[in-house]
Scaffold this active site. Structure first.
Site, PDB file in Angstrom:
ATOM      1  N   SER A   4      42.159  29.976  54.325  1.00  0.00           N
ATOM      2  CA  SER A   4      42.088  28.552  54.686  1.00  0.00           C
ATOM      3  C   SER A   4      42.551  27.612  53.576  1.00  0.00           C
ATOM      4  O   SER A   4      41.984  26.526  53.414  1.00  0.00           O
ATOM      5  CB  SER A   4      40.680  28.189  55.164  1.00  0.00           C
TER       6      SER A   4
ATOM      7  N   GLU B 201      40.817  37.619  49.335  1.00  0.00           N
ATOM      8  CA  GLU B 201      40.713  36.901  50.602  1.00  0.00           C
ATOM      9  C   GLU B 201      39.399  37.250  51.298  1.00  0.00           C
ATOM     10  O   GLU B 201      39.300  38.302  51.953  1.00  0.00           O
ATOM     11  CB  GLU B 201      41.877  37.285  51.520  1.00  0.00           C
TER      12      GLU B 201
ATOM     13  N   GLU C 152      43.469  41.765  58.267  1.00  0.00           N
ATOM     14  CA  GLU C 152      43.748  41.974  59.691  1.00  0.00           C
ATOM     15  C   GLU C 152      44.186  43.408  59.947  1.00  0.00           C
ATOM     16  O   GLU C 152      44.144  43.886  61.087  1.00  0.00           O
ATOM     17  CB  GLU C 152      44.789  40.946  60.170  1.00  0.00           C
TER      18      GLU C 152
ATOM     19  N   HIS D 261      46.013  43.830  54.067  1.00  0.00           N
ATOM     20  CA  HIS D 261      45.523  42.556  54.613  1.00  0.00           C
ATOM     21  C   HIS D 261      44.308  42.836  55.498  1.00  0.00           C
ATOM     22  O   HIS D 261      44.241  43.867  56.163  1.00  0.00           O
ATOM     23  CB  HIS D 261      46.633  41.862  55.417  1.00  0.00           C
TER      24      HIS D 261
ATOM     25  N   GLY E  80      41.634  31.911  58.325  1.00  0.00           N
ATOM     26  CA  GLY E  80      41.880  31.250  59.606  1.00  0.00           C
ATOM     27  C   GLY E  80      40.685  30.520  60.175  1.00  0.00           C
ATOM     28  O   GLY E  80      40.677  30.147  61.352  1.00  0.00           O
TER      29      GLY E  80
ATOM     30  N   ASN F  41      52.113  34.055  54.411  1.00  0.00           N
ATOM     31  CA  ASN F  41      52.069  35.186  55.344  1.00  0.00           C
ATOM     32  C   ASN F  41      52.271  34.618  56.745  1.00  0.00           C
ATOM     33  O   ASN F  41      51.367  33.993  57.296  1.00  0.00           O
ATOM     34  CB  ASN F  41      50.706  35.883  55.209  1.00  0.00           C
ATOM     35  N   TRP F  42      53.459  34.828  57.294  1.00  0.00           N
ATOM     36  CA  TRP F  42      53.776  34.237  58.599  1.00  0.00           C
ATOM     37  C   TRP F  42      53.143  35.008  59.757  1.00  0.00           C
ATOM     38  O   TRP F  42      53.216  34.595  60.905  1.00  0.00           O
ATOM     39  CB  TRP F  42      55.298  34.138  58.784  1.00  0.00           C
ATOM     40  N   LYS F  43      52.566  36.159  59.438  1.00  0.00           N
ATOM     41  CA  LYS F  43      51.896  36.994  60.455  1.00  0.00           C
ATOM     42  C   LYS F  43      52.822  37.241  61.649  1.00  0.00           C
ATOM     43  O   LYS F  43      54.027  37.322  61.465  1.00  0.00           O
ATOM     44  CB  LYS F  43      50.569  36.361  60.873  1.00  0.00           C
TER      45      LYS F  43
HETATM   46  C1  PEP Z   1      45.869  35.107  55.454  1.00  0.00           C
HETATM   47  O1  PEP Z   1      45.995  35.541  56.577  1.00  0.00           O
HETATM   48  O2  PEP Z   1      46.195  35.797  54.479  1.00  0.00           O
HETATM   49  C2  PEP Z   1      45.320  33.768  55.295  1.00  0.00           C
HETATM   50  C3  PEP Z   1      44.896  33.417  54.107  1.00  0.00           C
HETATM   51  O3  PEP Z   1      45.265  32.981  56.415  1.00  0.00           O
HETATM   52  P1  PEP Z   1      44.811  31.423  56.491  1.00  0.00           P
HETATM   53  O4  PEP Z   1      45.469  30.716  55.335  1.00  0.00           O
HETATM   54  O5  PEP Z   1      45.319  30.946  57.804  1.00  0.00           O
HETATM   55  O6  PEP Z   1      43.341  31.409  56.368  1.00  0.00           O
END
Ligand code: PEP
Length: 258
Positions: free
Chosen positions: A212, A167, A98, A96, A173, A11-13
């Site tokens: 993470s 998640e 976010e 997601h 993050g 996921n490049w966000k």
């Molecule tokens: C995500 O945003 O889906 C995610 C898992 O981020 P990160 O790997 O940076 O924790």
């Protein structure tokens, strides 16, 4: 579908201008055709078509990070599932954290978006679920996940078109992850929950862990029973670390190490 596993998605966000995403796509393509597993990238909307074109024929899945629940209409600034499909992308991330927690998206909204994505013919829906830190500390994780599965995932979805990404919000993050045992017990629970919720064979649904994941912890996380892959944020912007996660989970390229 054992041949599809591991499913490792990046996921490049909200990262990447044209030159960045072109370079990242080239680096991933250079690893060579995928001989085992499924690798996917989810660029920002502005780069979706360019990345889909660049990765055409590579076997790497390209998807959007969201779509609107309506097919079209007066929704300024929004992007429909049909528009996503029109770019050449074949997948979409929905729900997601976010968006759930940052933008107030409800289970019902995620469900409506999922139906819209299915109607538009997108091949793969990655539906994210996960508890917040206070829910985790209150030992509400399984209750929260059950509610999210029930509310966000259309029961009649074809299990082959669904990936569920577990998640924990507090792990995204932050560099923190649940213990091996916690991930194992949540994924085992989800396997059963999906079997009960879906009309099709819910046990066959791919369940990713996200939060993470890096090259360094991928061998442990992707070695846990019922973890079928990973949804990766930060580390997916580094092609070497991203490929390392994929191979740690048993994925392989025709030209390893290139
Ligand atoms: C995500 O945003 O889906 C995610 C898992 O981020 P990160 O790997 O940076 O924790």
């Amino acid at each position: 579908m054992p041949g599809r596993r591991p499913l490792v998605f990046g996921n490049w966000k909200m990262n990447g201008l044209g030159q960045d995403t072109r370079a990242l796509s080239d680096r991933l393509k250079a690893f060579g055709p995928i001989t085992r597993g499924t690798l996917g990238v989810f660029p920002p909307f502005t780069q979706l078509q360019a990345v889909a074109e660049k990765l055409r024929g590579s076997g790497i899945v390209v998807g959007a990070q969201d779509c609107h629940e309506a097919a079209n209409g007066a929704y300024t600034g929004s992007v429909s599932a049909a528009m996503v499909a029109d770019t050449g992308a074949t997948a979409v991330i929905l729900g997601h954290s976010e968006r759930r927690h940052g933008l107030g998206e409800s289970d019902a909204l995620v469900n409506a978006k999922a139906k819209s994505a299915l109607d538009a013919g997108l091949a793969l829906l990655v539906i994210c679920i996960g508890e917040t830190e206070s829910e985790y500390l209150d030992k509400q994780t399984l209750a929260v996940l059950d509610r999210q599965v029930e509310g966000s995932i259309p029961a009649d979805i074809d299990p082959d078109r669904l990936v569920v990404a577990y998640e924990p919000v507090w792990a995204i993050g932050t560099g923190r992850t649940p213990s091996r045992e916690e991930i194992a017990s949540v994924h085992a629970h989800l396997r059963g929950r999906l079997a009960a919720h879906l009309k099709g064979d819910g046990r066959s649904v791919a369940i990713q862990y996200g939060g993470s994941v890096k090259g360094a912890n991928a061998p442990v996380i992707l070695g846990i029973a019922d973890v079928d892959g990973a949804l990766v944020g930060g580390a997916s912007l580094d092609p070497v670390d991203f490929a390392k996660i994929f191979t740690a989970g048993g994925g392989s390229f025709a030209a390893p190490g290139s």
